[in-house]
Design a protein around this motif. Structure first.
Motif, PDB file in Angstrom:
ATOM      1  N   ARG A 200       1.052  -1.305  -0.301  1.00 54.10           N
ATOM      2  CA  ARG A 200      -0.103  -0.018   0.145  1.00 54.10           C
ATOM      3  C   ARG A 200       0.547   1.208  -0.215  1.00 54.10           C
ATOM      4  O   ARG A 200       1.527   1.457   1.218  1.00 54.10           O
ATOM      5  CB  ARG A 200      -0.504  -0.084   1.511  1.00 54.10           C
ATOM      6  N   ILE A 201       0.782   2.301  -1.327  1.00 50.12           N
ATOM      7  CA  ILE A 201       1.164   3.464  -0.535  1.00 50.12           C
ATOM      8  C   ILE A 201       0.475   4.399  -0.110  1.00 50.12           C
ATOM      9  O   ILE A 201      -0.606   4.490  -0.076  1.00 50.12           O
ATOM     10  CB  ILE A 201       1.344   3.960  -2.580  1.00 50.12           C
ATOM     11  N   THR A 202       1.772   4.648   0.599  1.00 50.35           N
ATOM     12  CA  THR A 202       0.802   5.645   2.178  1.00 50.35           C
ATOM     13  C   THR A 202       1.223   7.382   1.288  1.00 50.35           C
ATOM     14  O   THR A 202       0.840   8.167   1.349  1.00 50.35           O
ATOM     15  CB  THR A 202       1.435   5.736   3.229  1.00 50.35           C
ATOM     16  N   ASN A 203       2.885   7.694   0.759  1.00 42.16           N
ATOM     17  CA  ASN A 203       2.804   9.002   0.388  1.00 42.16           C
ATOM     18  C   ASN A 203       3.538   8.807  -1.088  1.00 42.16           C
ATOM     19  O   ASN A 203       4.086   7.606  -1.423  1.00 42.16           O
ATOM     20  CB  ASN A 203       3.808   9.620   1.626  1.00 42.16           C
ATOM     21  N   LEU A 204       3.570   9.456  -2.468  1.00 48.33           N
ATOM     22  CA  LEU A 204       4.382   9.527  -3.500  1.00 48.33           C
ATOM     23  C   LEU A 204       4.830  11.223  -3.624  1.00 48.33           C
ATOM     24  O   LEU A 204       3.769  12.034  -3.624  1.00 48.33           O
ATOM     25  CB  LEU A 204       3.156   9.566  -4.503  1.00 48.33           C
ATOM     26  N   LYS A 205       5.818  11.197  -3.844  1.00 44.56           N
ATOM     27  CA  LYS A 205       6.619  12.902  -4.338  1.00 44.56           C
ATOM     28  C   LYS A 205       7.372  11.864  -5.025  1.00 44.56           C
ATOM     29  O   LYS A 205       8.105  12.153  -5.493  1.00 44.56           O
ATOM     30  CB  LYS A 205       7.689  13.643  -2.900  1.00 44.56           C
ATOM     31  N   LEU A 206       7.097  13.821  -6.193  1.00 47.53           N
ATOM     32  CA  LEU A 206       7.331  13.286  -7.891  1.00 47.53           C
ATOM     33  C   LEU A 206       7.576  15.379  -7.565  1.00 47.53           C
ATOM     34  O   LEU A 206       7.784  16.459  -6.641  1.00 47.53           O
ATOM     35  CB  LEU A 206       6.626  14.029  -8.194  1.00 47.53           C
ATOM     36  N   GLN A 207       9.501  15.286  -8.732  1.00 49.66           N
ATOM     37  CA  GLN A 207       9.672  16.716  -8.943  1.00 49.66           C
ATOM     38  C   GLN A 207      10.166  16.452 -10.135  1.00 49.66           C
ATOM     39  O   GLN A 207      11.206  15.636 -10.733  1.00 49.66           O
ATOM     40  CB  GLN A 207      11.078  16.620  -8.199  1.00 49.66           C
ATOM     41  N   ASN A 208      10.074  17.609 -10.614  1.00 48.62           N
ATOM     42  CA  ASN A 208      10.910  17.804 -11.794  1.00 48.62           C
ATOM     43  C   ASN A 208      10.017  16.575 -13.046  1.00 48.62           C
ATOM     44  O   ASN A 208      11.239  16.147 -13.684  1.00 48.62           O
ATOM     45  CB  ASN A 208      12.203  17.974 -12.301  1.00 48.62           C
ATOM     46  N   TYR A 209       9.271  15.972 -12.781  1.00 47.61           N
ATOM     47  CA  TYR A 209       8.895  14.365 -13.379  1.00 47.61           C
ATOM     48  C   TYR A 209       7.318  15.275 -15.464  1.00 47.61           C
ATOM     49  O   TYR A 209       6.389  15.063 -14.355  1.00 47.61           O
ATOM     50  CB  TYR A 209       8.463  13.538 -13.155  1.00 47.61           C
ATOM     51  N   ARG A 210       7.921  15.198 -15.811  1.00 52.21           N
ATOM     52  CA  ARG A 210       7.526  15.160 -17.086  1.00 52.21           C
ATOM     53  C   ARG A 210       6.822  17.234 -16.717  1.00 52.21           C
ATOM     54  O   ARG A 210       7.568  17.144 -16.389  1.00 52.21           O
ATOM     55  CB  ARG A 210       5.916  14.117 -17.106  1.00 52.21           C
TER      56      ARG A 210
END
Lengths: 361, 361
Positions: free
Chosen positions: A2-12
């Protein structure tokens, strides 16, 4: 998992994003080109180590940037994991809990992905169906991966000898025997898997399509078998017989004409071949049922559920099927992420993505 | 051209159907598997003489029947036509105004078709884009069909000589020269067509997607050209040069490595390659714009509009794009037929199909 947190930077098109999904069904909605599939893709990339769209990491960079990062916190069997993919100036680094790791590691996030192109498992060429079965089987059975690798290598050698017109050589006799042995190992595992899958798919399909259609899935061997029962011995004799009968043809065309590389998987909707006779919406529902069956099979064999990613799965489904599918996903024990251009009918945990930014309505 | 009446008997799931469409946009809606695409397909089959789905006429028969019939009344340049396709016990007969006719006849109903698979003109392999251009050009230019046929034949001969390692023969020298001549004839016509198409596509795209994106389409030659200008001479010299440079490679790989059979058509969305960087909804909108451009090009060259058939084109388009597209089709001077699983937002002349039967709401 189970994913609890997703963090993206400069992704598309996503500059900076923090996302705390819920435990069950998560819906990501928004207009075309706002970043729905990018978000889904980033989860897949962290799990698989490659994108199902762009060829390489370079294409995942935001405009004018030279680095991106995907960071996901997830829980699995009461343990917490943080996994991170950093790409900078042409180099990628992958970590699990701050240690260098491989995407093949046991602890890596596991996902099952449904994309609009998966329609072609039903509608497309036999090669598409074989890849689906091979992909799933390789994931859940190291034995199968081993058998399939062996078969591919032997097939290559056999075809080379056919091209070089060396079918009378002693080597060809030996290769031929190994070829048949490898082939039947692959086929018997595929048949067992398809039989297991077929029942699950039929049950799922009935949940989504209330028109009470019957879905049958059968493995279609590329050579004749004179028996209703299937065993290793029967397969061995039948393939050997077929190769003997095709000797002239194989010499002429210089390639192997029977074996698992030519077999197909026949999918029937009310006893008619779905790839010819079902509508696009029915075909998509069957493909979806097969992917859901992949989730259940994974759980059965591995003991836990992966994450289910569904990209634009609602397209072409009528309202009733859309509702049934969302209901089904809501009551499942696994976590799922579903993108959709349609704001309604939406239930569950919904976020809206706009120009790469998330908001809740 | 304009269809005034459509009559179907024993066609797939449609037992008996009479349909009087309106002059502009006609919408066929209904749940999955009710017969939307079957109705559209029957119009295509009458026009083209084959189905875009099933391999042969046999598959178009209703369950348990041994004959089907498609009959369409249409007007064209102030004349009335009745065209009929009768299939019975394995034999097909085709009539225009009660006389035996060919699907290649001038008077045959003309259509342009958009199916969900046309997304792959944008998303798929170069081969998909080349077929799109070749298909349209062959329809509107007999000269192009002639050039393309010649090129295909010469390419085959050249590849055979490469396979037989006869590149030093006198024949190869002659074939090589013809190959280059045929190749540049094909390329120059494709480039001119793409330049014409590109402008139209960009204008249409802006009508449907109000985000003011720029669509650019460029023909991508498979060999280097040292010139900003393109002419027959420049192409000839560049291809000749490329073949000389690739001599070793071609001998090694025994196949022709440059020419229109390898060229591509690059489609850009805001200066980024659409097949890698656009979302599925954007790709579908571009593909649709290209099909609409096909309609306009047909009109420009032939002087009249064909019928426009759109199968499940609304899938994955956001509400705004759906509305814009329907508005656009409503104000066009041609007749169009659009299937959709979504009842709303529907305008125009709408019929509902249920279990092969039509009703108006």
């Amino acid at each position: 998992m189970r994913i609890t947190n997703l963090k993206l930077q400069n992704y598309r098109n996503i500059n900076d994003l923090d996302y705390q999904p819920g435990p069950g069904l998560n819906i990501i909605t928004g207009q075309n080109g706002q970043g729905k599939t990018n978000l889904l893709e980033s989860i897949f990339v962290l799990a698989a180590g490659y994108s199902f769209r762009a060829g390489n990491y370079q294409n995942l960079l935001a405009y004018d940037k030279n680095s991106f990062s995907v960071k996901i916190d997830y829980s699995w069997q009461e343990r917490q994991f943080t996994s991170q993919l950093d790409y900078k100036s042409g180099k990628a680094k992958f970590f699990i809990n701050n240690k260098n790791a491989s995407h093949r590691s046991e602890d890596t996030l596991k996902v099952v992905l449904f994309t609009p192109d998966d329609l072609y498992i039903v509608k497309g060429t036999p090669a598409k169906r074989r890849s689906f079965v091979d992909f799933v089987l390789c994931q859940i059975s190291p034995d199968y991966r081993y058998d399939l690798d062996n078969y591919s290598k032997t097939l290559k050698k056999r075809n080379l000898l056919l091209k070089q017109e060396q079918t009378n050589s002693r080597t060809f006799g030996i290769i031929n025997q190994i070829f048949i042995e490898n082939a039947v190992s692959v086929i018997i595992k595929r048949i067992n898997f398809i039989n297991l899958l077929a029942e699950i798919v039929n049950n799922i399909y009935k949940e989504i399509d209330t028109m009470s259609a019957e879905i049958k899935i059968k493995y279609a061997v590329s050579f004749p078998i004179d028996s209703a029962k299937i065993s290793l011995d029967i397969l061995y004799q039948a393939l050997e017989q077929s190769i003997n009968n095709n000797r002239k043809q194989e010499k002429l065309r210089r390639t192997s004409l029977s074996g698992p590389h030519i077999d197909d998987i026949n999918i029937y909707h009310n006893d008619k071949l779905a790839r010819f006779f079902s509508s696009q919406g029915q075909q998509r529902t069957i493909a979806l049922s097969m992917k859901l069956a992949e989730m259940y099979t994974f759980k059965k064999i591995k003991g836990f559920y992966p994450i289910f990613l569904l990209d634009e799965v609602l397209s072409e489904l009528d309202n009733e099927k859309q509702r049934k599918l969302l209901e089904q996903l809501e009551k499942e024990d696994f976590q799922s992420f579903l993108t959709s251009v349609y704001i309604k009918p939406l239930t569950g945990n919904t976020v809206i993505i706009e120009n790469g930014c998330l908001r809740r309505d």
